[in-house]
Design a protein around this motif. Structure first.
Motif, PDB file in Angstrom:
ATOM      1  N   ARG A  42      46.896 104.279  16.335  1.00  0.00           N
ATOM      2  CA  ARG A  42      45.613 104.586  15.711  1.00  0.00           C
ATOM      3  C   ARG A  42      45.534 103.870  14.376  1.00  0.00           C
ATOM      4  NH1 ARG A  42      42.504 108.691  17.267  1.00  0.00           N
ATOM      5  NH2 ARG A  42      41.781 108.989  15.147  1.00  0.00           N
ATOM      6  N   GLU A  71      38.103 105.615  11.030  1.00  0.00           N
ATOM      7  CA  GLU A  71      39.453 105.706  11.584  1.00  0.00           C
ATOM      8  C   GLU A  71      39.325 105.781  13.099  1.00  0.00           C
ATOM      9  OE1 GLU A  71      41.605 108.897   9.830  1.00  0.00           O
ATOM     10  OE2 GLU A  71      41.408 108.131   7.790  1.00  0.00           O
ATOM     11  N   ARG A  79      36.572 110.095  10.826  1.00  0.00           N
ATOM     12  CA  ARG A  79      37.247 110.085  12.125  1.00  0.00           C
ATOM     13  C   ARG A  79      36.213 110.212  13.241  1.00  0.00           C
ATOM     14  NH1 ARG A  79      40.384 113.566   8.994  1.00  0.00           N
ATOM     15  NH2 ARG A  79      39.323 115.364   9.928  1.00  0.00           N
TER      16      ARG A  79
END
Length: 391
Positions: free
Chosen positions: A12, A314, A361
């Protein structure tokens, strides 16, 4: 050449950041950022990005042709093929976006050629789109001037609506509306612009001839050169709009003849609708979120618009590759001439100065769609509930 995509490792993305030093306690200025070393375009990397995007798209459409005539069980493989086409189509739009900023290749001519090709793949004329997108960059965070797919009402204008109009406004900005909205944005709007603009031109030329007779007829070429439609702003935009429509409509006919109209349109509409929804969603959440910079024209700051009005995402590395690192959005707004393949390195080089920038996110994306009103008195984005309950 472009490095191998990190998504092969399944990691990630973690945006680099570090605490601000005491020396950085003063307000950050644009000249504090190290940007110039990252502005240089590399034609080898750009060409490789074009190849590794357009090539797979062509191969995947070849797979559609093979699977479309295969046995029923094998036709289920169309689903992963279409999923990949959606992602590669979104990547082609991201590369077109770089061409519009004149940053993918080192010369304007190469960016224009690549941008036109990618615009045809996306069904949208790149030159007019890029002009509108450049306006967004020049005024990011100034919600008084913003015009575009996510334009917002002010709180006062919303409260002046009837209950039914308020419901319709909220419904029109629901995340699910990204699907019909994306389809309209790519496939319908460019065709409609050409039709409506042509109708305006015919009306204007007809009126000129009726006023001036034979002399007006002889003046039509000059009148056409100076004609300004509400659907394009320059002759160059008009030429790009006409050429794009000619290429796109021809490709639709050829693809339908090759694959069969039913198979082509079922697959094409699915791919274009979903890919458009992806990049419209990313664009929205990178500017509409809690605490996003929301100024009017008076007192607006370009630097604050970049640092406080652009979220950094992200996301898994596979999505970063397909979106051409647009996750590093604050740096992109600080200097749109940095090509996508240098955004990550530029972000890392300026990480201490970007520590306070908003990070988002994927799990937080849905919350961004609450912020669909601009409070022009409090200078912030708010939800419909906040508009109705706050004093």
């Amino acid at each position: 050449m472009e490095p191998l995509p990190c998504f092969l490792w399944g990691f990630r993305l973690t945006l680099l950041s570090s605490p601000l030093s005491a020396a950085q306690a003063r307000p950050v200025r644009r000249r504090d950022f190290v940007l110039e070393p990252f502005r240089q375009s590399d034609d080898r990397i750009a060409a490789w990005q074009l190849i590794n995007t357009v090539g797979p798209i062509a191969l995947l459409w070849g797979c559609v042709a093979l699977l479309g005539s295969a046995a029923a069980g094998l036709q289920l493989l169309l689903l992963p093929v279409l999923a990949l086409l959606v992602l590669f189509s979104a990547r082609s739009f991201a590369l077109m976006h770089d061409c519009g900023h004149n940053s993918l290749f080192s010369t304007s001519r190469l960016n224009q050629l690549a941008g036109f090709l990618l615009g045809c793949l996306n069904g949208i004329p790149q030159h007019p789109w890029s002009r509108g997108h450049a306006f967004h960059h020049k005024h990011n965070g100034n919600w008084e001037r913003y015009r575009g797919p996510s334009a917002l009402l002010t709180r006062r204008a919303f409260l002046d609506l009837t209950p039914r109009q308020r419901w319709l406004y909220g419904f029109s900005r629901h995340p699910l509306m990204l699907l019909p909205g994306g389809c309209y944005y790519l496939l319908v709007r460019p065709r409609l612009q050409l039709l409506l603009g042509t109708a305006e031109w015919l009306g204007a030329m007809g009126a000129h001839v009726s006023r001036n007779g034979l002399r007006g007829l002889a003046e039509l070429p000059a009148q056409t050169r100076h004609f300004r439609s509400s659907h394009w702003y320059t002759a160059g935009e008009c030429r790009d709009l006409v050429a794009n429509n000619a290429a796109v409509l021809t490709s639709w006919w050829l693809m339908g003849a090759w694959l069969g109209a039913g198979l082509f349109w079922a697959c094409y509409l699915t791919v274009m609708t979903l890919s458009a929804a992806i990049f419209l969603c990313i664009f929205f959440v990178q500017h509409n979120y809690e605490g996003s910079y929301a100024s009017g024209t008076e007192g607006w700051s370009y630097l604050k618009g970049a640092l406080e009005g652009s979220s950094n995402l992200e996301m898994p590395e596979i999505l970063n590759w397909f979106s051409c690192d647009i996750a590093f959005h604050s740096i992109h707004h600080l200097c749109e001439r940095i090509p996508n393949y240098r955004l990550r390195a530029c972000h890392a080089a300026n990480a201490p100065l970007l520590a306070a920038c908003h990070r988002l996110r994927i799990s937080e994306f849905s919350s961004c769609f609450r912020y669909i009103l601009w409070d022009d008195q409090a200078l912030r984005l708010i939800s419909l509930e906040q508009a109705l309950t706050q004093p």
